[in-house]
Design a protein around this motif. Structure first.
Motif, PDB file in Angstrom:
ATOM      1  N   VAL A   1      22.827 -47.961   5.038  1.00  7.40           N
ATOM      2  CA  VAL A   1      24.100 -48.453   4.496  1.00  7.40           C
ATOM      3  C   VAL A   1      24.214 -49.941   4.797  1.00  7.40           C
ATOM      4  CG1 VAL A   1      26.613 -48.282   4.517  1.00  7.40           C
ATOM      5  CG2 VAL A   1      25.241 -46.225   4.853  1.00  7.40           C
ATOM      6  N   TRP A   2      24.307 -50.725   3.719  1.00  8.71           N
ATOM      7  CA  TRP A   2      24.579 -52.151   3.831  1.00  8.71           C
ATOM      8  C   TRP A   2      25.943 -52.410   3.244  1.00  8.71           C
ATOM      9  CZ3 TRP A   2      19.586 -54.958   1.697  1.00  8.71           C
ATOM     10  CH2 TRP A   2      18.538 -54.785   2.611  1.00  8.71           C
ATOM     11  N   VAL A   3      26.718 -53.278   3.886  1.00 10.95           N
ATOM     12  CA  VAL A   3      28.022 -53.691   3.368  1.00 10.95           C
ATOM     13  C   VAL A   3      28.018 -55.197   3.182  1.00 10.95           C
ATOM     14  CG1 VAL A   3      29.307 -51.743   4.341  1.00 10.95           C
ATOM     15  CG2 VAL A   3      29.024 -53.814   5.681  1.00 10.95           C
ATOM     16  N   SER A   4      28.799 -55.659   2.217  1.00 15.47           N
ATOM     17  CA  SER A   4      28.785 -57.086   1.898  1.00 15.47           C
ATOM     18  C   SER A   4      30.178 -57.578   1.560  1.00 15.47           C
ATOM     19  CB  SER A   4      27.849 -57.337   0.713  1.00 15.47           C
ATOM     20  OG  SER A   4      27.817 -58.706   0.379  1.00 15.47           O
ATOM     21  N   ASP A   5      30.391 -58.859   1.819  1.00 21.46           N
ATOM     22  CA  ASP A   5      31.627 -59.524   1.418  1.00 21.46           C
ATOM     23  C   ASP A   5      31.359 -61.017   1.291  1.00 21.46           C
ATOM     24  OD1 ASP A   5      34.225 -59.715   0.596  1.00 21.46           O
ATOM     25  OD2 ASP A   5      35.117 -59.404   2.561  1.00 21.46           O
ATOM     26  N   ILE A   6      32.278 -61.684   0.621  1.00 18.52           N
ATOM     27  CA  ILE A   6      32.177 -63.128   0.414  1.00 18.52           C
ATOM     28  C   ILE A   6      33.434 -63.778   0.975  1.00 18.52           C
ATOM     29  CG2 ILE A   6      32.060 -64.970  -1.309  1.00 18.52           C
ATOM     30  CD1 ILE A   6      30.630 -62.969  -3.142  1.00 18.52           C
TER      31      ILE A   6
ATOM     32  N   LEU B   1      30.379 -68.158   1.324  1.00 18.96           N
ATOM     33  CA  LEU B   1      29.403 -67.503   2.181  1.00 18.96           C
ATOM     34  C   LEU B   1      29.371 -66.021   1.843  1.00 18.96           C
ATOM     35  CD1 LEU B   1      27.551 -67.312   4.721  1.00 18.96           C
ATOM     36  CD2 LEU B   1      29.660 -67.039   6.059  1.00 18.96           C
ATOM     37  N   CYS B   2      28.215 -65.542   1.420  1.00 20.76           N
ATOM     38  CA  CYS B   2      28.020 -64.118   1.147  1.00 20.76           C
ATOM     39  C   CYS B   2      27.175 -63.556   2.285  1.00 20.76           C
ATOM     40  CB  CYS B   2      27.310 -63.918  -0.192  1.00 20.76           C
ATOM     41  SG  CYS B   2      27.041 -62.182  -0.600  1.00 20.76           S
ATOM     42  N   VAL B   3      27.647 -62.468   2.882  1.00 17.31           N
ATOM     43  CA  VAL B   3      26.978 -61.864   4.033  1.00 17.31           C
ATOM     44  C   VAL B   3      26.734 -60.391   3.754  1.00 17.31           C
ATOM     45  CG1 VAL B   3      27.211 -61.331   6.493  1.00 17.31           C
ATOM     46  CG2 VAL B   3      28.113 -63.470   5.607  1.00 17.31           C
ATOM     47  N   ILE B   4      25.568 -59.901   4.172  1.00 19.02           N
ATOM     48  CA  ILE B   4      25.257 -58.469   4.107  1.00 19.02           C
ATOM     49  C   ILE B   4      24.981 -57.996   5.521  1.00 19.02           C
ATOM     50  CG2 ILE B   4      23.677 -56.707   3.248  1.00 19.02           C
ATOM     51  CD1 ILE B   4      23.123 -58.512   0.850  1.00 19.02           C
ATOM     52  N   LEU B   5      25.683 -56.929   5.933  1.00 21.73           N
ATOM     53  CA  LEU B   5      25.502 -56.323   7.254  1.00 21.73           C
ATOM     54  C   LEU B   5      24.860 -54.955   7.111  1.00 21.73           C
ATOM     55  CD1 LEU B   5      29.041 -56.846   8.855  1.00 21.73           C
ATOM     56  CD2 LEU B   5      27.021 -58.227   9.247  1.00 21.73           C
TER      57      LEU B   5
ATOM     58  N   SER C   1      23.183 -51.239  12.794  1.00 28.20           N
ATOM     59  CA  SER C   1      23.080 -52.176  13.916  1.00 28.20           C
ATOM     60  C   SER C   1      24.240 -53.157  13.981  1.00 28.20           C
ATOM     61  CB  SER C   1      21.773 -52.966  13.805  1.00 28.20           C
ATOM     62  OG  SER C   1      21.778 -53.733  12.613  1.00 28.20           O
ATOM     63  N   ARG C   2      25.048 -53.226  12.904  1.00 29.97           N
ATOM     64  CA  ARG C   2      26.135 -54.194  12.771  1.00 29.97           C
ATOM     65  C   ARG C   2      25.607 -55.635  12.782  1.00 29.97           C
ATOM     66  NH1 ARG C   2      28.557 -49.685  12.395  1.00 29.97           N
ATOM     67  NH2 ARG C   2      30.730 -49.411  12.952  1.00 29.97           N
ATOM     68  N   LYS C   3      24.345 -55.798  12.403  1.00 29.05           N
ATOM     69  CA  LYS C   3      23.738 -57.128  12.377  1.00 29.05           C
ATOM     70  C   LYS C   3      23.657 -57.640  10.948  1.00 29.05           C
ATOM     71  CE  LYS C   3      21.168 -56.792  16.605  1.00 29.05           C
ATOM     72  NZ  LYS C   3      19.913 -56.867  17.291  1.00 29.05           N
ATOM     73  N   VAL C   4      23.700 -58.966  10.830  1.00 28.39           N
ATOM     74  CA  VAL C   4      23.560 -59.612   9.530  1.00 28.39           C
ATOM     75  C   VAL C   4      22.098 -59.484   9.092  1.00 28.39           C
ATOM     76  CG1 VAL C   4      23.686 -61.800   8.293  1.00 28.39           C
ATOM     77  CG2 VAL C   4      25.445 -61.219   9.972  1.00 28.39           C
ATOM     78  N   VAL C   5      21.873 -58.923   7.901  1.00 32.12           N
ATOM     79  CA  VAL C   5      20.511 -58.802   7.382  1.00 32.12           C
ATOM     80  C   VAL C   5      20.227 -59.858   6.318  1.00 32.12           C
ATOM     81  CG1 VAL C   5      20.259 -56.373   7.964  1.00 32.12           C
ATOM     82  CG2 VAL C   5      21.183 -56.990   5.734  1.00 32.12           C
ATOM     83  N   GLY C   6      21.276 -60.518   5.830  1.00 33.88           N
ATOM     84  CA  GLY C   6      21.096 -61.587   4.858  1.00 33.88           C
ATOM     85  C   GLY C   6      22.383 -62.365   4.659  1.00 33.88           C
TER      86      GLY C   6
ATOM     87  N   ASP D   1      13.934 -48.858   1.769  1.00 34.15           N
ATOM     88  CA  ASP D   1      13.642 -47.905   0.704  1.00 34.15           C
ATOM     89  C   ASP D   1      14.918 -47.799  -0.131  1.00 34.15           C
ATOM     90  OD1 ASP D   1      12.966 -45.837  -0.954  1.00 34.15           O
ATOM     91  OD2 ASP D   1      13.010 -44.299   0.615  1.00 34.15           O
ATOM     92  N   GLY D   2      14.878 -48.327  -1.338  1.00 32.16           N
ATOM     93  CA  GLY D   2      16.071 -48.367  -2.180  1.00 32.16           C
ATOM     94  C   GLY D   2      16.684 -47.009  -2.437  1.00 32.16           C
ATOM     95  N   ALA D   3      15.854 -45.971  -2.504  1.00 35.10           N
ATOM     96  CA  ALA D   3      16.364 -44.624  -2.784  1.00 35.10           C
ATOM     97  C   ALA D   3      17.226 -44.100  -1.642  1.00 35.10           C
ATOM     98  CB  ALA D   3      15.203 -43.672  -3.038  1.00 35.10           C
ATOM     99  N   ASN D   4      17.060 -44.656  -0.441  1.00 29.58           N
ATOM    100  CA  ASN D   4      17.837 -44.205   0.722  1.00 29.58           C
ATOM    101  C   ASN D   4      18.890 -45.211   1.153  1.00 29.58           C
ATOM    102  OD1 ASN D   4      16.342 -41.830   0.964  1.00 29.58           O
ATOM    103  ND2 ASN D   4      14.734 -42.893   2.080  1.00 29.58           N
ATOM    104  N   LEU D   5      19.186 -46.180   0.295  1.00 30.07           N
ATOM    105  CA  LEU D   5      20.117 -47.241   0.667  1.00 30.07           C
ATOM    106  C   LEU D   5      21.411 -47.146  -0.140  1.00 30.07           C
ATOM    107  CD1 LEU D   5      20.693 -49.894   2.231  1.00 30.07           C
ATOM    108  CD2 LEU D   5      19.572 -51.112   0.371  1.00 30.07           C
ATOM    109  N   LEU D   6      22.541 -47.247   0.555  1.00 29.61           N
ATOM    110  CA  LEU D   6      23.860 -47.335  -0.066  1.00 29.61           C
ATOM    111  C   LEU D   6      24.358 -48.759   0.147  1.00 29.61           C
ATOM    112  CD1 LEU D   6      26.396 -45.775  -1.284  1.00 29.61           C
ATOM    113  CD2 LEU D   6      27.199 -45.710   1.077  1.00 29.61           C
TER     114      LEU D   6
END
Length: 160
Positions: free
Chosen positions: A70-75, A87-91, A95-100, A126-131
């Motif tokens: 699960v990745w979450v994003s906001d700007i 600033l666009c961030v993906i967590l 891990s609650r860490k920034v991945v991008g 793996d895109g098939a397992n990512l929300l």
């Protein structure tokens, strides 16, 4: 038909000029340019062409057991000395860490896609397992963003 100051500003920034929207607007006004507003049409977000609405599959379940599921994003916008930066961030919720993260002077779908590319190359999920979860901002519901995600098999989730 002459474009408005916002579109002229976007074009100027895209071509490397360092200026603000206000400066472009003042320059246009100094040569006698006055914009004319059209009749405002009200429409629901779901009816806007080129946007896709997704269900809220995350449902506030913020505790995740596995990385890259699960990745979450906001700007957010940040005022800088030379104007606004977005600033666009993906967590990764595990891990609650920034991945991008990526910054831009223009807040559009390309900002989100650049951030996704950066996170994707760093984590190789793996895109098939990512929300991928976000709000329903114009950048996230844009055809380009949703297409980028669905081409990789990612499940898209959006909150209200």
């Amino acid at each position: 038909c002459i474009p408005g100051y916002r579109k002229l500003w976007e074009a100027a920034v895209a071509h490397g000029f360092d200026c603000s929207k206000g400066r472009v607007q003042r320059l246009l006004q100094s040569v006698g340019y006055r914009s004319k507003s059209g009749k405002r049409r009200y429409t629901s977000r779901a009816k806007i062409e080129g946007t896709i609405k997704a269900s809220n599959l995350l449902r506030r379940q913020f505790n995740v057991d596995t990385a890259n599921t699960v990745w979450v994003s906001d700007i957010t916008q940040v005022r800088c000395k030379d104007g606004w930066q977005y600033l666009c961030v993906i967590l990764d919720l595990y891990s609650r860490k920034v991945v991008g993260w990526v910054t831009s002077r223009i807040n559009n779908a390309e900002l989100v896609i650049k951030t996704l590319r950066k996170a994707w190359s760093a984590r190789k999920p793996d895109g098939a397992n990512l929300l991928f979860h976000s709000d329903q901002g114009a950048q996230y519901v844009a055809k380009e963003t949703v297409k980028w995600l669905t081409n990789r098999g990612v499940t898209v989730s959006m909150s209200r």
